[in-house]
Structures are given as C-alpha cells and as structure tokens.
Design an enzyme around this catalytic site. Structure first.
Site, PDB file in Angstrom:
ATOM      1  N   ALA A 185      -8.871  10.467  18.370  1.00 46.04           N
ATOM      2  CA  ALA A 185      -9.397  10.995  19.645  1.00 46.04           C
ATOM      3  C   ALA A 185      -9.840  10.368  20.507  1.00 46.04           C
ATOM      4  O   ALA A 185      -9.793  10.204  21.760  1.00 46.04           O
ATOM      5  CB  ALA A 185     -10.373  12.314  19.036  1.00 46.04           C
ATOM      6  N   CYS A 310     -16.701  -7.492  17.890  1.00 47.97           N
ATOM      7  CA  CYS A 310     -17.934  -8.260  17.601  1.00 47.97           C
ATOM      8  C   CYS A 310     -18.656  -7.552  16.368  1.00 47.97           C
ATOM      9  O   CYS A 310     -18.684  -6.121  16.462  1.00 47.97           O
ATOM     10  CB  CYS A 310     -19.022  -8.416  18.414  1.00 47.97           C
ATOM     11  SG  CYS A 310     -18.362  -8.965  20.024  1.00 47.97           S
TER      12      CYS A 310
END
Ligand code: PLP
Length: 367
Positions: A185, A310
C-alpha cells in the site's frame, strides 16, 4: 481509514459492527483487485510487500510439496528486492532438494532473457521464477510478458514483485501472466503496514501463517482494517489518475534529467536506455559521493535517496548496480530522485539548484 478506525468491528464477527467491517474489507479488496484486473477472491491481504513475497515463495514451495508437482528449482533475477532474495534463500535452505539460482541482468538492468531461457531449459523439475515488474532503485521496467512466456513454455510458476510498479504502470497484463503478484500500500500512496498477495486461482499455495480462518484460510490473523481501507482508497485513486499522473511525472523527471545533464555532461543515468517508471531517476556523478551529497541536499531541503536504502546511516553497496556491472566507485556516487503525487515543477527546479551548488563545491574540491 478514519471511518474504519471509528467504526471498529472485526470482519469475522457476525453482528452488525462485524458486518460493517466486513463490507469495508471487501470494498478494499474490490479496489485492489480492480487495480490489477484480478478477481477479488484472489486477493490475500498481508502486512505489506515483504510479507506478500515471503508468503508467495514459502506458499508456492510448500503448496507444491503437499499437492504434487514439487518445485525443485527457484530462479530469481539478480536485481530483486532483498525481500525476494532473502526469503528465496531461506526457502531454499529449508526445502530439501530445492536449488536456488540467480539470473543475471543486462547493463541496463533488465533481466537477461537468454540466460533465463537457458536456466529453464537446463535441468529437470518444476521451477518457480521470481522477477519484479519494476526495480526500486533504477525504476527499470522488466519484460514480464517475455519472462512469462519463457516460464509458461517450461511449465514454471511465476512470481512478480509488483510493489514498485503498482500505481505507476498498468499492471493488468502483468497480473494476468503471473501466478503470484505482490503489492504494497505505501508505494502507491496508502499507509505502511498493508499489502497484498494476489494468488491466481488454482496456483499451488499453502498458508504460512496459521491460526484463524481469515483470508479464506490463506493468511491467518485479524485484518488491519484501517490500513486495508487506506490501501483500497489509494488503489482506487492510483487507478483513476494513472492516465494523467504518468505523463505528468515523466515530464517532471525528464525536465530534471535534462537539467542535470546540462549541468554535468558526464553524469551517468542508470537504466536510461531501458523502459523506466516515469517518476524515478538513479544517477551518479563520480566526484559527488552519495553519502555526503545526501546530507548536503537534506540541509537544502531536498530529500533524495542513495542507490540502495541506508541502514543505520551507512550507505550499503547496491547489489542492483553491482549486477548491472557498475564499478564500485561510481556506484558509491549513486543518488535516486523520485517524483511523487505532490511533486511540482518548482520542486524539480529547486533540486536542480541544490545540485548545481553541490557540483560547484565538488568540482572545486576535485580541482
Ligand atoms: N519489493 C520492492 C520492489 C520494494 O521496493 C519494497 C519496498 O521498498 C518491497 C518489496 C517491500 O515492501 P514493504 O516495505 O511493503 O514490505
């Protein structure tokens, strides 16, 4: 979402509140099905893309082990999301006699169809192929129809990770060709914590989370109703705006890329020669390292990503760029700019100005 939260109710309850909750759930299921052209009954709600992919891999392997036609070969493209790579490795480790193989990609990041064809022809036993519809780092769109044709010829099952592509390209042909299609979603404007696996009727499948009878016994656990309601609303909005949003995003992205190339003629745009999602641009300019550029841009109010996500503040090496044969030092400069529903021309221009400032500083340092 607010209405679902306010109303409460458990879709499995038979009283009035439960029936209202059930209606909300089924409305969302219809909307997600409509986005992909799938039958509503094939939609299994999950907690997101990762769970949907883990469910597909585990569910297909276990389903064929129980029901016959056991999967003994698992082929994944080298640029799949870690949710596929890690779960495929885990499934292969658990299932006796299941071989996992990685299919290479071209320098543009599209799956090497010749290599896939060869993989499927060599060796015996039923295969499961996992190829994403579009890559989350480069935005490169995979030739799923050709992948599906190869899989079909070999009698193999096909899992498509549609997480990045949903809401950005029409998924209907892809969904029709896939045995399993994963969606999330939050990639199409909905909330995080909701997703779906679309399991084609008749595709081998065994549930991986056991308990209650929710989702027609394919995924136990009380549904995240407000999240799913948001998923349904986002799916409807995305389906309705596809025809206007895609060209708008492509114009924004192309304007930004032209500006960047004018500024830095030796800029490398990854996957530029392949079909790409309209909103994504992954590029590198060697003197500008991703880690420092990210922080400097953030100070200017420009939020971009490094090639790969990251974790704990450290930019990890991108397995996608590695698979595309990008040298490590250039990959360390890879930055991803994504445009979204709220992005306007001004935003792209502001990003360009910030890059110009940064590039001037990087050039001065290099000199
Ligand atoms: N697949 C792709 C291509 C993705 O980009 C992501 C998330 O970034 C996922 C799977 C995982 O989805 P989720 O974050 O909903 O678990």
């Amino acid at each position: 979402m607010l209405a679902a939260l306010d109303a409460g109710g458990n879709p499995s309850s038979v009283h009035a509140a439960g029936r209202r909750a059930r209606a909300t759930l089924e409305r969302a299921r219809d909307a997600v099905a409509a986005l992909t052209g799938a039958a509503a009954g094939d939609v299994v709600f999950t907690s997101g893309g990762t769970e949907a992919l883990a469910l597909a891999l585990g569910g297909a392997v276990a389903g064929t082990a129980e029901g016959g036609g056991r999967i003994s070969r698992l082929f994944v493209s080298a640029v799949e999301h870690p949710a596929v790579l890690a779960n495929a490795a885990a499934v292969a480790k658990r299932a006796v006699g299941l071989r996992l193989e990685t299919v290479p990609v071209t320098v543009e990041g599209t799956v090497d169809l010749e290599a896939l064809g060869l993989c499927l022809r060599e060796g015996n036993g039923r295969a499961l192929v996992a190829v994403m519809a579009a890559n989350n780092e480069t935005g490169v769109i995979q030739p799923i129809e050709q992948v599906a044709a190869l899989a079909k010829d070999a009698g193999a099952l096909l899992l498509v990770d549609g997480v990045q592509a949903a809401g950005k390209i029409d998924l209907k042909t892809i969904a029709a060709a896939a045995d399993y299609l994963a969606l999330s979603a939050h990639k199409l404007g909905g909330p995080s914590g909701a997703g779906a696996l679309i399991v084609r009727e008749g595709a081998p499948f065994a549930p991986q989370i056991l308990g209650g009878g929710q989702e027609k016994r394919r995924r136990a656990g009380t549904e995240n109703l407000s999240g799913i309601a948001g998923f349904g609303a986002a799916a409807s909005a995305a389906a309705g705006s596809l025809a206007t949003e895609v060209p708008r995003l492509a114009a924004l992205r192309d304007r930004f890329e032209r500006g960047m190339l004018a500024l830095l003629p030796d800029l490398v745009i990854f996957g530029a020669a392949a079909p790409r999602l309209a909103n994504t641009c992954l590029f590198a300019w060697a003197p500008m390292k991703a880690e420092t550029a990210l922080m400097a841009l953030d100070l200017e109010g420009v939020m971009v990503s490094s090639g790969a996500a990251c974790s704990s503040g450290k930019v990890a090496r991108s397995h996608v760029l590695e698979a595309m044969g990008v040298p490590e030092d250039l990959a360390a400069s890879a930055l991803r700019v994504s445009f979204g529903w709220t992005s306007r021309e001004d935003d792209g221009d502001a990003a360009l100005s910030a890059f110009e400032k940064l590039a001037r500083r990087a050039s001065a340092r290099a000199a």
